[in-house]
Design a protein around this motif. Structure first.
Motif, mmCIF file in Angstrom:
data_model
loop_
_atom_site.group_PDB
_atom_site.id
_atom_site.type_symbol
_atom_site.label_atom_id
_atom_site.label_comp_id
_atom_site.label_asym_id
_atom_site.label_seq_id
_atom_site.Cartn_x
_atom_site.Cartn_y
_atom_site.Cartn_z
ATOM 1 N N SER A 83 0.828 -1.212 0.082
ATOM 2 C CA SER A 83 -0.047 -0.019 0.050
ATOM 3 C C SER A 83 0.835 1.253 0.081
ATOM 4 C CB SER A 83 -0.895 -0.062 1.178
ATOM 5 O OG SER A 83 -1.660 0.972 1.127
ATOM 6 N N ALA A 84 1.790 1.210 0.578
ATOM 7 C CA ALA A 84 2.733 2.327 0.830
ATOM 8 C C ALA A 84 3.924 2.426 -0.398
ATOM 9 C CB ALA A 84 3.579 2.245 1.952
ATOM 10 N N GLY A 85 3.885 1.305 -1.433
ATOM 11 C CA GLY A 85 4.765 1.401 -2.450
ATOM 12 C C GLY A 85 5.948 0.981 -2.215
ATOM 13 N N TRP A 86 6.510 0.187 -0.756
ATOM 14 C CA TRP A 86 7.843 -0.330 -0.607
ATOM 15 C C TRP A 86 8.164 -1.388 -1.112
ATOM 16 C CZ3 TRP A 86 10.508 1.280 4.572
ATOM 17 C CH2 TRP A 86 10.143 2.848 4.746
ATOM 18 N N VAL A 87 7.142 -2.183 -1.536
ATOM 19 C CA VAL A 87 7.005 -3.548 -2.249
ATOM 20 C C VAL A 87 6.089 -3.541 -3.277
ATOM 21 C CG1 VAL A 87 7.873 -4.823 -0.190
ATOM 22 C CG2 VAL A 87 5.452 -5.032 -0.976
#
Length: 295
Positions: free
Chosen positions: A52-56
């Protein structure tokens, strides 16, 4: 053995990110759980938040890799001294400044520096928003015709006509400037003050998202040519200028957020000058091949 970490949940996040960062291939949820000796449900919960945060990122085969937000924070394509340049921009203007990567379908915030005159919590680092009009207006004049057409098509009603003229104005002036609609200026001021008093980090994620989305909606009317040149004091929300990478592509943007209900022309001109100076400095660093970690 028992987990002796002072914060086991945080340790799980670190372990998963570290595992993916060290891997050259996507790893499935089952693979992550097996390698780290954690429950599959735990791995799934952590990955959902990181995604959701774009970290993966999640590949079609359902394997996970490092995502664009985390890769952007540490990738070699960012200009050296980025943090220093944003901090100088914030200090010069007293306003919050952000640096974002603009991809064909999304805008990803890579760095943020808060202002001193008015601290308004904004979109956090790593946050991604869909690339819909007017987001990304500062880079669109230098993008392909197909990208411009796709972007323009996201505008509704009268904004569809505005989108076309905005592209020409931004190419001419080198900066996109936005204001609230006249009837929304007071609401913008109130919402900004409430966010500043409460702090977005204290809001539940869904409330934070709604508040930031509403603030963005209320502050996203592009300045016209006449307004840019007007001697009148006018409301001013945000400014954005393109940053060009080593290939000459408008791949990033610098954004400044005065959020002023009334800004005289001299102040508007200074905000524009400061934003353009920061964008040129970062473009020059990328053109010279001086890239590296966020400063």
């Amino acid at each position: 053995m028992p987990d002796r970490s002072a914060s086991p949940p945080t340790r799980r996040v670190i372990d998963i990110v570290s595992l993916l960062a060290a891997s050259t291939q996507p790893i499935s949820v089952a693979g992550i759980a097996e390698r780290l000796d954690i429950a599959r449900a735990t791995a799934t919960a952590v990955l959902t938040e990181l995604d959701s945060a774009g970290w993966v990122g999640r590949e079609p085969n359902r394997g996970y890799t490092i995502g664009p937000a985390l890769a952007g924070l540490h990738g070699p394509s960012l200009p050296h001294g980025l943090g220093d340049t944003l901090a100088a921009l914030a200090a010069r203007t007293g306003c919050g400044a952000t640096f974002s990567r603009i991809e064909p379908d999304r805008l990803t915030v890579l760095d943020v520096r808060h202002g001193t005159d008015r601290v308004v919590p904004g979109i956090p680092v790593g946050h991604r928003i869909p690339l819909r009009f007017p987001a990304g207006a500062s880079v669109m004049p230098w993008r392909s015709a197909s990208e411009q057409n796709t972007w323009t098509a996201t505008a509704a009603g009268a904004d569809r006509r505005t989108a076309g003229s905005l592209l020409g104005l931004v190419r001419e002036r080198g900066v996109a400037v936005f204001r609230p609609r006249v009837d929304d200026a007071g609401m913008v001021d109130l919402l900004a003050d409430l966010l500043g008093a409460v702090g977005t980090e204290l809001l539940q994620p869904h409330l934070r998202t709604r508040a930031l989305r509403q603030l963005a909606t209320l502050t996203s009317r592009p300045f016209s040519r006449d307004e840019l040149d007007s001697d009148d004091a006018l409301p001013l929300s945000y400014l954005a200028a393109p940053v060009f990478d080593a290939t000459g592509t408008a791949a990033f943007e610098v954004q400044l957020g005065p959020l002023r209900t009334e800004a005289p022309k001299a102040e508007r001109d200074e905000y524009i000058s400061a934003t353009l100076d920061a964008a040129r400095e970062l473009s020059a660093a990328l053109a010279a091949g001086r890239s590296g970690m966020v400063g």
